[in-house]
Design a protein around this motif. Sequence first.
Motif, PDB file in Angstrom:
ATOM      1  N   LEU A 105       0.833  -1.207   0.000  1.00 17.85           N
ATOM      2  CA  LEU A 105       0.000   0.000   0.000  1.00 17.85           C
ATOM      3  C   LEU A 105       0.869   1.259   0.000  1.00 17.85           C
ATOM      4  CD1 LEU A 105      -2.806  -1.086   2.496  1.00 17.85           C
ATOM      5  CD2 LEU A 105      -2.978  -0.845  -0.003  1.00 17.85           C
ATOM      6  N   ALA A 106       2.000   1.230   0.702  1.00 14.24           N
ATOM      7  CA  ALA A 106       2.902   2.383   0.722  1.00 14.24           C
ATOM      8  C   ALA A 106       3.454   2.685  -0.666  1.00 14.24           C
ATOM      9  CB  ALA A 106       4.050   2.135   1.700  1.00 14.24           C
ATOM     10  N   SER A 107       3.566   1.651  -1.500  1.00 17.02           N
ATOM     11  CA  SER A 107       4.105   1.853  -2.851  1.00 17.02           C
ATOM     12  C   SER A 107       3.088   2.464  -3.814  1.00 17.02           C
ATOM     13  CB  SER A 107       4.620   0.534  -3.425  1.00 17.02           C
ATOM     14  OG  SER A 107       3.522  -0.302  -3.771  1.00 17.02           O
ATOM     15  N   LEU A 108       1.844   2.542  -3.391  1.00 15.64           N
ATOM     16  CA  LEU A 108       0.790   3.081  -4.266  1.00 15.64           C
ATOM     17  C   LEU A 108       0.676   4.601  -4.129  1.00 15.64           C
ATOM     18  CD1 LEU A 108      -1.977   0.354  -3.746  1.00 15.64           C
ATOM     19  CD2 LEU A 108      -0.315   0.536  -5.604  1.00 15.64           C
ATOM     20  N   ASN A 109       1.818   5.281  -4.087  1.00 16.04           N
ATOM     21  CA  ASN A 109       1.818   6.728  -3.891  1.00 16.04           C
ATOM     22  C   ASN A 109       1.235   7.497  -5.075  1.00 16.04           C
ATOM     23  OD1 ASN A 109       3.910   6.270  -5.621  1.00 16.04           O
ATOM     24  ND2 ASN A 109       5.466   7.252  -4.361  1.00 16.04           N
ATOM     25  N   HIS A 110       1.015   6.842  -6.177  1.00 13.39           N
ATOM     26  CA  HIS A 110       0.373   7.479  -7.325  1.00 13.39           C
ATOM     27  C   HIS A 110      -1.150   7.388  -7.241  1.00 13.39           C
ATOM     28  CE1 HIS A 110       0.877   3.236  -8.123  1.00 13.39           C
ATOM     29  NE2 HIS A 110      -0.049   3.297  -9.072  1.00 13.39           N
ATOM     30  N   ILE A 111      -1.661   6.614  -6.275  1.00 13.38           N
ATOM     31  CA  ILE A 111      -3.105   6.421  -6.127  1.00 13.38           C
ATOM     32  C   ILE A 111      -3.604   6.894  -4.760  1.00 13.38           C
ATOM     33  CG2 ILE A 111      -4.951   4.689  -6.027  1.00 13.38           C
ATOM     34  CD1 ILE A 111      -3.303   2.958  -7.909  1.00 13.38           C
ATOM     35  N   LEU A 112      -2.881   6.500  -3.716  1.00 13.45           N
ATOM     36  CA  LEU A 112      -3.349   6.764  -2.357  1.00 13.45           C
ATOM     37  C   LEU A 112      -2.883   8.129  -1.851  1.00 13.45           C
ATOM     38  CD1 LEU A 112      -2.653   3.272  -0.756  1.00 13.45           C
ATOM     39  CD2 LEU A 112      -4.784   4.154  -1.700  1.00 13.45           C
ATOM     40  N   PRO A 113      -3.604   8.684  -0.874  1.00 10.87           N
ATOM     41  CA  PRO A 113      -3.190   9.959  -0.289  1.00 10.87           C
ATOM     42  C   PRO A 113      -1.807   9.859   0.346  1.00 10.87           C
ATOM     43  CG  PRO A 113      -5.434   9.406   0.372  1.00 10.87           C
ATOM     44  CD  PRO A 113      -4.870   8.199  -0.324  1.00 10.87           C
ATOM     45  N   LYS A 114      -1.075  10.937   0.272  1.00 11.93           N
ATOM     46  CA  LYS A 114       0.294  11.022   0.793  1.00 11.93           C
ATOM     47  C   LYS A 114       0.361  10.629   2.271  1.00 11.93           C
ATOM     48  CE  LYS A 114       4.013  14.511   1.079  1.00 11.93           C
ATOM     49  NZ  LYS A 114       5.021  13.546   1.288  1.00 11.93           N
ATOM     50  N   GLU A 115      -0.657  10.988   3.043  1.00 12.03           N
ATOM     51  CA  GLU A 115      -0.656  10.658   4.480  1.00 12.03           C
ATOM     52  C   GLU A 115      -0.571   9.149   4.702  1.00 12.03           C
ATOM     53  OE1 GLU A 115      -2.474  14.557   3.738  1.00 12.03           O
ATOM     54  OE2 GLU A 115      -2.982  12.561   2.985  1.00 12.03           O
ATOM     55  N   TYR A 116      -1.257   8.373   3.883  1.00 13.58           N
ATOM     56  CA  TYR A 116      -1.220   6.912   4.012  1.00 13.58           C
ATOM     57  C   TYR A 116       0.136   6.360   3.581  1.00 13.58           C
ATOM     58  CZ  TYR A 116      -6.293   6.972   4.588  1.00 13.58           C
ATOM     59  OH  TYR A 116      -7.546   7.200   5.039  1.00 13.58           O
ATOM     60  N   THR A 117       0.584   6.768   2.407  1.00 15.85           N
ATOM     61  CA  THR A 117       1.826   6.191   1.881  1.00 15.85           C
ATOM     62  C   THR A 117       3.036   6.612   2.713  1.00 15.85           C
ATOM     63  OG1 THR A 117       2.058   7.973   0.254  1.00 15.85           O
ATOM     64  CG2 THR A 117       0.927   5.964  -0.464  1.00 15.85           C
ATOM     65  N   ASP A 118       3.059   7.857   3.191  1.00 13.45           N
ATOM     66  CA  ASP A 118       4.176   8.294   4.039  1.00 13.45           C
ATOM     67  C   ASP A 118       4.209   7.511   5.347  1.00 13.45           C
ATOM     68  OD1 ASP A 118       4.933  10.109   2.129  1.00 13.45           O
ATOM     69  OD2 ASP A 118       4.354  11.894   3.271  1.00 13.45           O
ATOM     70  N   THR A 119       3.048   7.340   5.960  1.00 12.19           N
ATOM     71  CA  THR A 119       2.984   6.614   7.231  1.00 12.19           C
ATOM     72  C   THR A 119       3.363   5.146   7.038  1.00 12.19           C
ATOM     73  OG1 THR A 119       1.273   8.099   8.054  1.00 12.19           O
ATOM     74  CG2 THR A 119       1.481   5.962   9.148  1.00 12.19           C
ATOM     75  N   LEU A 120       2.785   4.493   6.036  1.00  9.17           N
ATOM     76  CA  LEU A 120       3.053   3.072   5.817  1.00  9.17           C
ATOM     77  C   LEU A 120       4.463   2.810   5.292  1.00  9.17           C
ATOM     78  CD1 LEU A 120      -0.401   1.971   4.404  1.00  9.17           C
ATOM     79  CD2 LEU A 120       0.560   1.434   6.652  1.00  9.17           C
ATOM     80  N   SER A 121       5.121   3.829   4.732  1.00  8.34           N
ATOM     81  CA  SER A 121       6.485   3.629   4.229  1.00  8.34           C
ATOM     82  C   SER A 121       7.462   3.306   5.350  1.00  8.34           C
ATOM     83  CB  SER A 121       6.954   4.846   3.429  1.00  8.34           C
ATOM     84  OG  SER A 121       7.157   5.946   4.295  1.00  8.34           O
ATOM     85  N   GLU A 122       7.074   3.576   6.602  1.00 10.91           N
ATOM     86  CA  GLU A 122       7.924   3.183   7.742  1.00 10.91           C
ATOM     87  C   GLU A 122       8.149   1.670   7.763  1.00 10.91           C
ATOM     88  OE1 GLU A 122       6.862   4.667  11.602  1.00 10.91           O
ATOM     89  OE2 GLU A 122       6.094   6.538  10.746  1.00 10.91           O
ATOM     90  N   LEU A 123       7.251   0.916   7.137  1.00  6.48           N
ATOM     91  CA  LEU A 123       7.373  -0.544   7.112  1.00  6.48           C
ATOM     92  C   LEU A 123       8.433  -1.022   6.129  1.00  6.48           C
ATOM     93  CD1 LEU A 123       3.556  -1.341   7.120  1.00  6.48           C
ATOM     94  CD2 LEU A 123       5.137  -1.616   9.039  1.00  6.48           C
ATOM     95  N   GLN A 124       8.915  -0.143   5.263  1.00  7.27           N
ATOM     96  CA  GLN A 124       9.862  -0.555   4.221  1.00  7.27           C
ATOM     97  C   GLN A 124      11.181  -1.053   4.803  1.00  7.27           C
ATOM     98  OE1 GLN A 124       8.708  -1.001   1.410  1.00  7.27           O
ATOM     99  NE2 GLN A 124       7.290   0.608   0.846  1.00  7.27           N
ATOM    100  N   ASP A 125      11.598  -0.509   5.933  1.00  6.17           N
ATOM    101  CA  ASP A 125      12.915  -0.906   6.451  1.00  6.17           C
ATOM    102  C   ASP A 125      12.900  -1.193   7.951  1.00  6.17           C
ATOM    103  OD1 ASP A 125      12.577   1.638   7.399  1.00  6.17           O
ATOM    104  OD2 ASP A 125      14.332   2.483   6.435  1.00  6.17           O
ATOM    105  N   SER A 126      11.786  -1.671   8.448  1.00 11.58           N
ATOM    106  CA  SER A 126      11.730  -1.908   9.890  1.00 11.58           C
ATOM    107  C   SER A 126      11.163  -3.284  10.248  1.00 11.58           C
ATOM    108  CB  SER A 126      10.891  -0.819  10.563  1.00 11.58           C
ATOM    109  OG  SER A 126       9.552  -0.882  10.108  1.00 11.58           O
ATOM    110  N   ALA A 127      11.438  -4.265   9.433  1.00 12.00           N
ATOM    111  CA  ALA A 127      10.919  -5.614   9.712  1.00 12.00           C
ATOM    112  C   ALA A 127      11.739  -6.259  10.830  1.00 12.00           C
ATOM    113  CB  ALA A 127      10.965  -6.464   8.457  1.00 12.00           C
ATOM    114  N   PRO A 128      11.054  -6.844  11.802  1.00 13.58           N
ATOM    115  CA  PRO A 128      11.776  -7.521  12.888  1.00 13.58           C
ATOM    116  C   PRO A 128      12.311  -8.872  12.422  1.00 13.58           C
ATOM    117  CG  PRO A 128       9.423  -7.795  13.162  1.00 13.58           C
ATOM    118  CD  PRO A 128       9.616  -6.900  11.962  1.00 13.58           C
ATOM    119  N   HIS A 129      13.386  -9.346  13.057  1.00 12.34           N
ATOM    120  CA  HIS A 129      13.867 -10.681  12.699  1.00 12.34           C
ATOM    121  C   HIS A 129      13.373 -11.687  13.735  1.00 12.34           C
ATOM    122  CE1 HIS A 129      17.122  -9.645  15.561  1.00 12.34           C
ATOM    123  NE2 HIS A 129      17.245 -10.936  15.709  1.00 12.34           N
TER     124      HIS A 129
END
Length: 163
Positions: free
Chosen positions: A19-43
């Motif tokens: 959903l964060a990658s859909l910045n061409h469709i979704l509102p910036k508030e959603y994609t900016d917030t969800l983009s935190e998931l791009q590099d914060s996966a727990p091991h």
Amino acid sequence: MLELCRGNGGLYIKAGQYLASLNHILPKEYTDTLSELQDSAPHYPFDMVKRVFEQDFGKPLDSCFKEFHKIPLAAASLAQVHYAVTNEGDEVAVKVQYEPLQGQFKGDMLAHRLIFYLLAKLFPGFDFTFSEGEMETLLETELDFCNEANNAERASRNLTIPN
């Protein structure tokens, strides 16, 4: 949504990344917030890695590697990667899929559809139901490590420079 994805891990983190990658469709508030998931996966702990490896290959992890680092080099939403040295002395990256993913896939996809449906009904401006089919196909492909291995081998052949 961010906390829902983090709290449930695995496919939920992947869905949030999608959903964060859909910045061409979704509102910036959603994609900016969800983009935190791009590099914060727990091991996951090494015990899970060892168990999954041994179930998949039917032999002890120690019998396959001269060296295997318990701390992952990287952790993502669906798997983590460990440095290892084979018994033949080859340095390799071992990608291990998180244990609960395959067994939970159908249930998680059903939950995603239900959540998106309910959100669309409660908040008409928040309708992500359009993404269900594409997201499910993407996740099925990413969970297929045999397909990934074949693609890696094909890429290696295609990128090898002849002598």
